[in-house]
Design a protein around this motif. Structure first.
Motif, PDB file in Angstrom:
ATOM      1  N   ALA A   1       4.888  -4.401   9.709  1.00 33.78           N
ATOM      2  CA  ALA A   1       5.302  -3.152  10.258  1.00 33.78           C
ATOM      3  C   ALA A   1       4.137  -1.987  10.656  1.00 33.78           C
ATOM      4  O   ALA A   1       3.263  -2.131   9.681  1.00 33.78           O
ATOM      5  N   LYS A   2       4.026  -1.573  11.654  1.00 33.42           N
ATOM      6  CA  LYS A   2       3.061  -0.827  12.108  1.00 33.42           C
ATOM      7  C   LYS A   2       3.308   0.899  12.223  1.00 33.42           C
ATOM      8  O   LYS A   2       4.444   0.964  13.157  1.00 33.42           O
ATOM      9  N   LEU A   3       2.930   1.660  11.084  1.00 34.39           N
ATOM     10  CA  LEU A   3       3.739   2.934  11.006  1.00 34.39           C
ATOM     11  C   LEU A   3       2.623   4.020  11.216  1.00 34.39           C
ATOM     12  O   LEU A   3       1.541   3.939  10.999  1.00 34.39           O
ATOM     13  N   HIS A   4       3.141   5.082  11.810  1.00 37.60           N
ATOM     14  CA  HIS A   4       2.560   6.447  11.719  1.00 37.60           C
ATOM     15  C   HIS A   4       2.990   7.235  10.732  1.00 37.60           C
ATOM     16  O   HIS A   4       4.323   7.789  10.891  1.00 37.60           O
ATOM     17  N   LEU A   5       2.324   7.701   9.701  1.00 38.89           N
ATOM     18  CA  LEU A   5       3.094   8.378   8.682  1.00 38.89           C
ATOM     19  C   LEU A   5       2.893   9.710   8.819  1.00 38.89           C
ATOM     20  O   LEU A   5       1.799  10.335   8.388  1.00 38.89           O
ATOM     21  N   ARG A   6       3.758  10.568   9.393  1.00 41.91           N
ATOM     22  CA  ARG A   6       3.607  11.936   9.880  1.00 41.91           C
ATOM     23  C   ARG A   6       4.385  12.852   9.002  1.00 41.91           C
ATOM     24  O   ARG A   6       4.022  13.779   8.175  1.00 41.91           O
ATOM     25  N   ARG A   7       5.737  12.547   9.146  1.00 46.87           N
ATOM     26  CA  ARG A   7       6.757  13.390   8.418  1.00 46.87           C
ATOM     27  C   ARG A   7       7.546  12.712   7.612  1.00 46.87           C
ATOM     28  O   ARG A   7       7.779  11.530   7.997  1.00 46.87           O
TER      29      ARG A   7
ATOM     30  N   LYS B   1       7.377  -6.941   4.126  1.00 47.75           N
ATOM     31  CA  LYS B   1       6.557  -6.768   2.971  1.00 47.75           C
ATOM     32  C   LYS B   1       4.997  -6.323   3.332  1.00 47.75           C
ATOM     33  O   LYS B   1       4.346  -6.298   2.608  1.00 47.75           O
ATOM     34  N   LYS B   2       4.874  -6.366   4.685  1.00 50.77           N
ATOM     35  CA  LYS B   2       3.578  -6.172   5.208  1.00 50.77           C
ATOM     36  C   LYS B   2       3.596  -4.946   6.201  1.00 50.77           C
ATOM     37  O   LYS B   2       4.385  -4.751   7.095  1.00 50.77           O
ATOM     38  N   VAL B   3       2.596  -3.839   5.868  1.00 47.22           N
ATOM     39  CA  VAL B   3       2.495  -2.675   6.645  1.00 47.22           C
ATOM     40  C   VAL B   3       1.057  -2.279   7.112  1.00 47.22           C
ATOM     41  O   VAL B   3       0.259  -2.386   6.444  1.00 47.22           O
ATOM     42  N   GLN B   4       0.968  -1.975   8.297  1.00 51.01           N
ATOM     43  CA  GLN B   4      -0.154  -1.595   8.885  1.00 51.01           C
ATOM     44  C   GLN B   4      -0.162   0.036   9.021  1.00 51.01           C
ATOM     45  O   GLN B   4       0.873   0.512   9.703  1.00 51.01           O
ATOM     46  N   ILE B   5      -1.073   0.984   8.574  1.00 42.47           N
ATOM     47  CA  ILE B   5      -0.885   2.510   8.543  1.00 42.47           C
ATOM     48  C   ILE B   5      -1.615   2.857   9.720  1.00 42.47           C
ATOM     49  O   ILE B   5      -2.792   2.625   9.610  1.00 42.47           O
ATOM     50  N   LEU B   6      -1.040   3.251  10.841  1.00 44.83           N
ATOM     51  CA  LEU B   6      -1.923   3.434  11.834  1.00 44.83           C
ATOM     52  C   LEU B   6      -2.399   4.863  11.948  1.00 44.83           C
ATOM     53  O   LEU B   6      -3.585   5.361  12.457  1.00 44.83           O
ATOM     54  N   SER B   7      -1.885   5.791  11.364  1.00 46.06           N
ATOM     55  CA  SER B   7      -2.358   7.213  10.881  1.00 46.06           C
ATOM     56  C   SER B   7      -1.526   7.585   9.689  1.00 46.06           C
ATOM     57  O   SER B   7      -0.491   7.428   9.516  1.00 46.06           O
ATOM     58  N   LEU B   8      -2.529   8.318   9.008  1.00 48.44           N
ATOM     59  CA  LEU B   8      -1.900   8.873   7.627  1.00 48.44           C
ATOM     60  C   LEU B   8      -2.032  10.295   7.293  1.00 48.44           C
ATOM     61  O   LEU B   8      -3.164  10.867   7.233  1.00 48.44           O
ATOM     62  N   ARG B   9      -0.875  10.914   7.548  1.00 53.50           N
ATOM     63  CA  ARG B   9      -0.805  12.197   7.368  1.00 53.50           C
ATOM     64  C   ARG B   9       0.050  12.833   6.296  1.00 53.50           C
ATOM     65  O   ARG B   9       0.197  13.912   5.755  1.00 53.50           O
TER      66      ARG B   9
ATOM     67  N   SER C   1       0.898   7.378  -1.648  1.00 49.52           N
ATOM     68  CA  SER C   1       1.778   7.285  -2.652  1.00 49.52           C
ATOM     69  C   SER C   1       3.185   7.085  -2.270  1.00 49.52           C
ATOM     70  O   SER C   1       4.032   6.239  -2.592  1.00 49.52           O
ATOM     71  N   TYR C   2       3.202   7.605  -1.208  1.00 45.19           N
ATOM     72  CA  TYR C   2       4.722   7.612  -0.268  1.00 45.19           C
ATOM     73  C   TYR C   2       5.006   6.394  -0.236  1.00 45.19           C
ATOM     74  O   TYR C   2       6.146   5.896   0.000  1.00 45.19           O
TER      75      TYR C   2
ATOM     76  N   ASN D   1      -9.100   9.574   6.934  1.00 45.23           N
ATOM     77  CA  ASN D   1      -8.705  10.823   6.104  1.00 45.23           C
ATOM     78  C   ASN D   1      -8.396  10.155   4.790  1.00 45.23           C
ATOM     79  O   ASN D   1      -8.193  11.041   3.852  1.00 45.23           O
ATOM     80  N   LEU D   2      -8.315   8.824   4.568  1.00 44.09           N
ATOM     81  CA  LEU D   2      -8.205   8.283   3.211  1.00 44.09           C
ATOM     82  C   LEU D   2      -9.318   8.509   2.192  1.00 44.09           C
ATOM     83  O   LEU D   2     -10.494   8.283   2.349  1.00 44.09           O
TER      84      LEU D   2
END
Length: 403
Positions: free
Chosen positions: A53-59, A74-82, A86-87, A105-106
């Motif tokens: 899963a390719k995710l933009h974590l914004r809201r 069970k596999k995740v790629q974070i494309l942007s982390l806002r 821990s979420y 920004n990590l």
């Protein structure tokens, strides 16, 4: 007799799930919106097996992680982390692969809040280009991610030998480690990984793949550590490591499990280094010495004598000629890929030798070989297994061969 008309709506959910499993990720999501039956079938875990899963974590999105869990992702790629990392960890307690590459920004603080207890399911972690990360985070990783098998740290310029000590202390199941451009890493750190400091750390003795590209502080002593402690190593990337020399090849020459060695742009590697490799007990399948300007025709003679089992050989921009090709080709019966781009001394004669003897070739790079002509290319394109011919910024495929 009654003729029954078959319609897709009459298919069992298991059959629909089997069909949906062949779709790309975007279309898997689209079929779920057609109707309730298709949605239920598309959520079957077999449809999403192996998907990242390719995710933009914004809201906040309360349904996100329950949806991933239902589909067995069970596999995740974070494309942007806002949001807080821990979420993700709390939402996916059985996560197996976490790709944070390029999340600038990590920070150590953010990662520290996420990794607060054991995460036994996590096997793959990619922190490449997460520039603020330091040794502090590696301590957390070593403490809580004991089952990690793949760790990507490329471009983390704040990592030091202390961080490698922590990895060597805690990550005993690690099989792949990428330290590309970790500029502070030196021979001491590689010694930690190889178990040379057993009183402090056991080491990562199960490593099979190690990338040390552009680690400028490394010398031949690192190769001595690697050869002594990392006996299971299969892939070693030393490209752009200017501090290693021919003498270091002696240490690598008896690593019997090693099958891929990258020495690209290692300026101090010469024909003598190739001689050391050829005289050992290596069973290399792939060797890259491109842009090593001290490599010449004599290296090809050594390769033919002791590394004749190679399937891939890269010699781009090396000082080789038709004479070197002549000394090599008769013994290289298993060679499938040959890269000799920018070898400006190669002529049609060299291509004729390649065409006559390297009959298993599937790909060849001739970019920048300015002395070859159409006559030589016509001979090369007659190779029975050839699929890719690179002549520049484009590649000639099988259907475009010179006629």
């Amino acid at each position: 007799m009654f003729e029954m008309e078959t319609h897709i709506s009459g298919l069992f959910p298991e059959i629909l799930a089997m069909i949906f499993s062949y779709l790309d990720v975007r279309d898997k999501g689209r079929v779920a919106q057609v109707c309730a039956a298709w949605r239920d079938a598309s959520y079957h875990k077999s449809v999403w097996r192996g998907v990242e899963a390719k995710l933009h974590l914004r809201r906040a999105n309360p349904s996100l992680f329950p949806s991933l869990h239902t589909r067995g992702i069970k596999k995740v790629q974070i494309l942007s982390l806002r949001r807080s990392l821990s979420y993700v960890i709390q939402g996916m307690p059985n996560i197996e692969s976490l790709n944070l590459c390029g999340c600038f920004n990590l920070t150590d603080n953010g990662l520290g809040h996420a990794f607060v207890q054991d995460i036994p399911s996590l096997q793959i972690l990619n922190l490449s280009l997460c520039k603020p990360i330091t040794d502090s985070s590696l301590g957390r990783i070593a403490q809580y991610l004991k089952n990690l098998e793949v760790l990507e740290l490329g471009g983390l310029s704040n990592i030091t030998n202390t961080g490698l000590l922590l990895i060597a202390w805690g990550l005993h199941k690690l099989k792949s480690l990428n330290l590309r451009s970790c500029r502070h890493v030196s021979d001491v750190g590689i010694g930690h990984l190889a178990g040379m400091t057993r009183s402090a750390a056991e080491g990562c003795l199960s490593l099979e793949q190690l990338t040390l590209q552009d680690c400028q502080k490394l010398t031949d002593l690192s190769l001595k550590h690697v050869s002594k402690g990392l006996a299971n190593l299969k892939v070693l990337n030393l490209s752009f490591c200017g501090g290693i020399s021919d003498a270091g090849m002696i240490h690598l020459s008896n690593m019997t499990h090693l099958w891929s060695l990258n020495l690209r742009s290692c300026d101090n590697i010469s024909d003598t280094g190739i001689m050391h490799l050829a005289m050992g007990s290596l069973q290399l399948s792939g060797l890259d010495v491109s842009f090593c300007d001290k490599i010449g025709d004599q290296s090809l003679a050594y390769i033919a004598q002791g590394l004749y089992q190679l399937k891939s050989l890269s010699l781009c921009s090396c000082h080789i000629s038709d004479d070197g090709i002549n000394r090599m080709v008769r013994q290289m019966h298993e060679l499938k890929t040959l890269n000799i781009g920018q070898c400006v001394r190669i002529t049609d004669k060299g291509l004729e030798l390649i065409a006559d003897h390297l009959t298993q070739l599937t790909g060849i790079d001739l970019y920048g070989c300015t002395k070859i002509t159409k006559r030589g290319l016509e001979r090369i394109t007659q190779l029975p297994c050839l699929k890719v011919l690179n002549l520049g910024l484009w590649q000639m495929t099988e259907s475009e061969k010179v006629r």
